[in-house]
Design an enzyme around this catalytic site. Structure first.
Site, PDB file in Angstrom:
ATOM      1  N   LEU A 171       7.788  20.628  -7.484  1.00  0.00           N
ATOM      2  CA  LEU A 171       8.935  21.487  -7.225  1.00  0.00           C
ATOM      3  C   LEU A 171       9.200  22.429  -8.387  1.00  0.00           C
ATOM      4  O   LEU A 171       9.768  23.493  -8.237  1.00  0.00           O
ATOM      5  CB  LEU A 171      10.183  20.635  -6.980  1.00  0.00           C
ATOM      6  CG  LEU A 171      10.185  19.775  -5.720  1.00  0.00           C
ATOM      7  CD1 LEU A 171      11.339  18.803  -5.749  1.00  0.00           C
ATOM      8  CD2 LEU A 171      10.244  20.657  -4.491  1.00  0.00           C
ATOM      9  N   GLY A 172       8.852  21.997  -9.575  1.00  0.00           N
ATOM     10  CA  GLY A 172       9.089  22.833 -10.740  1.00  0.00           C
ATOM     11  C   GLY A 172       8.873  22.040 -12.007  1.00  0.00           C
ATOM     12  O   GLY A 172       8.593  20.835 -11.965  1.00  0.00           O
ATOM     13  N   GLY A 207      10.905  21.270 -15.350  1.00  0.00           N
ATOM     14  CA  GLY A 207      12.133  21.415 -16.138  1.00  0.00           C
ATOM     15  C   GLY A 207      11.857  21.150 -17.601  1.00  0.00           C
ATOM     16  O   GLY A 207      10.705  20.924 -18.002  1.00  0.00           O
ATOM     17  N   GLY A 208      12.908  21.176 -18.372  1.00  0.00           N
ATOM     18  CA  GLY A 208      12.773  20.965 -19.803  1.00  0.00           C
ATOM     19  C   GLY A 208      12.278  19.578 -20.148  1.00  0.00           C
ATOM     20  O   GLY A 208      11.701  19.362 -21.204  1.00  0.00           O
ATOM     21  N   PHE A 209      12.481  18.634 -19.258  1.00  0.00           N
ATOM     22  CA  PHE A 209      12.140  17.268 -19.617  1.00  0.00           C
ATOM     23  C   PHE A 209      10.899  16.759 -18.897  1.00  0.00           C
ATOM     24  O   PHE A 209      10.540  15.612 -19.020  1.00  0.00           O
ATOM     25  CB  PHE A 209      13.320  16.338 -19.313  1.00  0.00           C
ATOM     26  CG  PHE A 209      14.504  16.633 -20.169  1.00  0.00           C
ATOM     27  CD1 PHE A 209      14.635  16.012 -21.404  1.00  0.00           C
ATOM     28  CD2 PHE A 209      15.466  17.530 -19.771  1.00  0.00           C
ATOM     29  CE1 PHE A 209      15.716  16.286 -22.210  1.00  0.00           C
ATOM     30  CE2 PHE A 209      16.548  17.816 -20.584  1.00  0.00           C
ATOM     31  CZ  PHE A 209      16.674  17.193 -21.801  1.00  0.00           C
ATOM     32  N   GLY A 210      10.289  17.635 -18.113  1.00  0.00           N
ATOM     33  CA  GLY A 210       9.081  17.212 -17.415  1.00  0.00           C
ATOM     34  C   GLY A 210       9.033  17.789 -16.015  1.00  0.00           C
ATOM     35  O   GLY A 210       9.986  18.399 -15.549  1.00  0.00           O
ATOM     36  N   VAL A 264       8.797  18.100 -11.899  1.00  0.00           N
ATOM     37  CA  VAL A 264       9.508  17.453 -10.799  1.00  0.00           C
ATOM     38  C   VAL A 264       8.681  17.586  -9.522  1.00  0.00           C
ATOM     39  O   VAL A 264       8.129  18.649  -9.239  1.00  0.00           O
ATOM     40  CB  VAL A 264      10.886  18.118 -10.578  1.00  0.00           C
ATOM     41  CG1 VAL A 264      11.672  17.361  -9.519  1.00  0.00           C
ATOM     42  CG2 VAL A 264      11.672  18.156 -11.879  1.00  0.00           C
ATOM     43  N   LYS A 312      11.070  12.971 -11.133  1.00  0.00           N
ATOM     44  CA  LYS A 312      10.831  13.682 -12.390  1.00  0.00           C
ATOM     45  C   LYS A 312       9.948  12.827 -13.280  1.00  0.00           C
ATOM     46  O   LYS A 312      10.260  11.668 -13.550  1.00  0.00           O
ATOM     47  CB  LYS A 312      12.163  13.975 -13.088  1.00  0.00           C
ATOM     48  CG  LYS A 312      11.999  14.800 -14.353  1.00  0.00           C
ATOM     49  CD  LYS A 312      13.328  15.091 -15.027  1.00  0.00           C
ATOM     50  CE  LYS A 312      14.092  16.180 -14.345  1.00  0.00           C
ATOM     51  NZ  LYS A 312      13.936  17.507 -14.941  1.00  0.00           N
ATOM     52  N   ASP A 318      22.355  21.861 -21.864  1.00  0.00           N
ATOM     53  CA  ASP A 318      21.369  22.821 -21.351  1.00  0.00           C
ATOM     54  C   ASP A 318      21.793  23.351 -19.985  1.00  0.00           C
ATOM     55  O   ASP A 318      21.041  23.298 -19.027  1.00  0.00           O
ATOM     56  CB  ASP A 318      19.992  22.148 -21.288  1.00  0.00           C
ATOM     57  CG  ASP A 318      18.856  23.180 -21.264  1.00  0.00           C
ATOM     58  OD1 ASP A 318      19.136  24.376 -21.510  1.00  0.00           O
ATOM     59  OD2 ASP A 318      17.709  22.801 -20.987  1.00  0.00           O
TER      60      ASP A 318
END
Ligand SMILES: *[C@@H]1O[C@H](CO)[C@@H](O)[C@H](O)[C@H]1NC(C)=O
Ligand SMILES: *[C@@H]1O[C@H](CO)[C@@H](O)[C@H](O)[C@H]1NC(C)=O
Ligand SMILES: *[C@@H]1O[C@H](CO)[C@@H](O)[C@H](O)[C@H]1NC(C)=O
Ligand SMILES: *[C@@H]1O[C@H](CO)[C@@H](O)[C@H](O)[C@H]1NC(C)=O
Ligand SMILES: *[C@@H]1O[C@H](CO)[C@@H](O)[C@H](O)[C@H]1NC(C)=O
Ligand SMILES: *[C@@H]1O[C@H](CO)[C@@H](O)[C@H](O)[C@H]1NC(C)=O
Length: 652
Positions: A330-331, A333-336, A338, A352, A449
């Site tokens: 799906l995308g 993000g900053g933490f990994g 998804v 995630k 964030d």
């Protein structure tokens, strides 16, 4: 007749008082009110008189509990929650003395709606919300002594064993307290105590212990150290700070879980202690059931525990996301990254894959943080359903949001498809979600964030904030400012970017930027070619100053949809939020009130925002999330915030 009876009673009373005084003198009293921490919340109560009445009443209740030889007590009245705990090695009069000192000290916080005072011998805390089940969280710390132990090598070795034993045994001991010591070669001993509050569960105590155990490692080879967390305490010293006969026999609690209970039980019964325990148990049961009838004191007895997150099976998640395939992504993000996943029961979830370097310590932290985050429930916050850890891989399972994230609607493929009402609802919902994280959840969570890609939209275009609490999973290294920095340039408050100063107002700032983006559909980090003031924040300010604020509104919006006054109000709120001084920004609950208020605001943004504009900053700002975990795992640190602003002009 009456008269002489009275005199008799008086004399008796005097005698008792004298005996007590004498006993106090004789005993070696030491309430250990060496102050470790004294901290006040930065928020004031709204009604000081009511608050003071409630606080006084609860303190009286606490004192009464301590006088009944308890070492731990909670009391609450209206929205005032209090807790006291003495170290169990204190005498009960020292415990009272320590509490008295703390209750005087804590009044220095005057009208603050929360405070804690921690001494070596006891601690006292109050809050306006129920914190009884809080075990760990941001704000844990350690305090190390000044002197090096006389024989560092063997001291280290003995201390290591002692602390480990305490960490393992304490959660398994009834009452969550242990005092122990270990010989150090050279005719020395190291002493240690560990304690958890009694309103958390065994696993809460374990989680808390894992954190203080890790914190205190920074103290050796100093001869004494302490680590403090919300739900527990750990201390060691080369000099004795508790009497020999207060030492706990922790050996039975160090064995493997399964056998230890049985062994202890059999041992106890053989020793005849079992019988005594039985008598005591019946006695206490009797007493407590009587007391229950007399006054309901639910908090300790009916402590509601945090629910644990669901532990998902790795194989199921792997299957659900089709081996974490690219089509399901799906995308990132900053933490990994998804992934979308369809579970066997048909439920669609978002998984995630955390890209956070995992160490042993991180694992304990991870579990306790996930437990906390999964208990955050609010309609504007994305729910964490559960987690999964396999080896070094950490996975978080969230609800799935069909309409993806706000950035797609502002800057991406669906640009221009949100009407004014939808945009307004998104602003309001996001503010509510943040207000909940900051002020209503029992732990204060700062998002750090806030940006459009972290605002997800449900089927009805209501916003759900994602990724909250995850910043807490980042390694916390107090010596490196840059590693604390988890934010995205363009949205990050200057005091946080430059000095690492973290408060709720950091989110308020990002929220202000977000609101301007929602109105204008212009990215804060990108320039507007039609305007002299290219950057969003500066452009918004100068349009507002010149009373041309309507020009900021996204051209794709139909002018008949919105009211000029509403636009003005929303822009004013955004500018209030982006003020340079964190203190003058409104809290998120104030933002909610302002957004809902009719007509114009009577509060005007007093100061211009800080404008950060240099080519360097722009380049870095557009190059993605700073502090994203990816940059940690790859070994390269994120650029220091200092270097980012070095060239920028901090116009005022
Ligand atoms: C809280 O109250 C104290 C005194 O009662 C005052 O000094 C302080 O400025 C207040 N703080 C806030 C944030 O209102
Ligand atoms: C609460 O106790 C403090 C200290 O004992 C006292 O100064 C204050 O007046 C009391 N407040 C109320 C409302 O009784
Ligand atoms: C350490 O030493 C400094 C100065 O000698 C003193 O001010 C401080 O209180 C000491 N800290 C502790 C924990 O003993
Ligand atoms: C003792 O342990 C600390 C870390 O726990 C370490 O920094 C120190 O060098 C050790 N000292 C000796 C003599 O082993
Ligand atoms: C240990 O120290 C005590 C007093 O400090 C002394 O009486 C004792 O003899 C010492 N023992 C050894 C083995 O050094
Ligand atoms: C522990 O020892 C102290 C003297 O060091 C004594 O006063 C106290 O009564 C003892 N406590 C218990 C529980 O035996």
């Amino acid at each position: 007749m009456q008269q002489s009876r009275k005199r008799c009673v008086m004399i008796l009373l005097w005698a008792i008082i004298w005996v007590f005084l004498f006993m106090e003198e004789g005993a070696n009293s030491d309430p250990q009110h060496n102050l470790l921490i004294s901290a006040c919340s930065q928020y004031n109560v709204t009604n000081f008189k009511d608050f003071s009445t409630n606080l006084n009443a609860t303190f009286l209740k606490l004192r009464k509990e301590l006088r009944n030889n308890n070492y731990f007590a909670t009391a609450d009245q209206a929205a005032t929650y209090t807790m006291v705990q003495c170290r169990n090695y204190l005498s009960s009069s020292d415990c009272l003395a320590c509490f008295d000192a703390a209750s005087i000290r804590i009044r220095k916080c005057s009208a603050a709606n929360g405070a804690r005072v921690i001494y070596d011998g006891c601690f006292l805390r109050y809050e306006s919300n129920n914190f009884y089940t809080q075990s760990t969280g941001e704000g844990h710390t350690m305090i190390c002594g000044n002197h090096t132990a006389s024989n560092p090598t063997s001291f280290n070795a003995s201390l290591g064993g002692l602390l480990n034993d305490l960490q393992v045994a304490t959660p398994r001991i009834d009452g969550f307290f242990a005092a122990s010591k270990k010989e150090v070669s050279g005719n020395k001993t190291v002493y240690g105590v560990a304690q958890c509050i009694e309103t958390i569960s065994k696993s809460g105590c374990q989680n808390c212990m894992a954190v203080v155990y890790s914190d205190i490692q920074q103290c050796p080879p100093n001869s004494d150290g302490r680590a403090i967390n919300w739900g527990c305490f750990l201390r060691y010293s080369e000099s004795p700070f508790f009497a020999d006969n207060q030492t706990t026999d922790i050996a039975p609690f160090l064995k493997n879980e399964g056998s230890s209970k049985k062994d202890a039980l059999i041992g106890g019964l053989v020793g005849g202690i079992g019988f005594l325990l039985l008598v005591l148990a019946v006695f206490f049961w009797f007493r407590s059931s009587r007391r229950k009838q007399m006054e309901p004191r639910g908090d300790i007895l009916e402590a509601t525990e945090l629910q644990g997150p669901v532990n998902y099976n790795y194989r199921d998640l792997n299957l659900a996301t089709r081996n974490f395939s690219l089509e399901n992504k799906l995308g990132g993000g900053g933490f990994g990254d998804v992934y979308k996943g369809a579970l066997k029961n048909g439920k669609v979830v978002a998984v995630k894959k955390l890209a956070i370097a995992q160490s042993l310590r991180a694992k304990a932290d991870f579990e306790s943080e996930v437990r906390i985050i999964s208990n955050v429930r609010h309609r504007n916050l994305l729910r964490l359903l559960g987690c999964c850890s396999k080896g070094a891989e950490l996975l978080l399972v969230y609800e799935f949001m069909p309409n993806s994230s706000l950035d797609k609607f502002l800057f991406g493929e669906k640009k221009g498809s949100l009407n004014w009402k939808q945009r307004y609802d998104i602003m309001l919902g996001t503010a509510k979600g943040l207000a909940y994280l900051h002020e209503e959840f029992y732990l204060r969570i700062i998002h750090r964030d806030i940006k459009p890609s972290n605002i997800l939209l449900d089927h009805d275009f209501q916003p759900k904030i994602s990724d909250f609490g995850l910043a807490r999973l980042l390694p916390q290294d107090p010596t490196h400012l840059s590693s604390k920095f988890a934010g995205t340039m363009g949205y990050t408050a200057p005091e946080y970017a430059i000095h690492g100063q973290l408060s709720e107002k950091v989110d308020a700032y990002s929220y202000g930027v977000l609101v301007l983006e929602i109105i204008s559909s212009q990215k804060s980090s990108e320039t507007n070619s039609n305007s002299d003031d290219k950057f969003l924040l500066k452009r918004a300010w100068s349009l507002y100053e010149n009373n041309r604020h309507e020009e900021l509104v996204d051209e794709t919006l139909n002018g008949s949809e919105y009211d000029a006054e509403d636009v003005r109000k929303v822009i004013e709120i955004a500018l209030l939020c982006t003020q340079a001084s964190a203190a003058s920004r409104p809290t998120m609950s104030e933002v909610v009130i302002l957004l809902r208020s009719e007509g114009t605001l009577n509060r005007r943004p007093a100061t211009k925002p800080i404008f950060i504009e240099s080519d360097k900053v722009v380049r870095e700002a557009t190059s993605a999330s700073i502090g994203s975990s990816a940059s940690y795992t790859s070994g390269s640190r994120p650029p220091s915030p200092r270097s980012l602003v070095a060239k920028s002009s901090l116009a005022d």
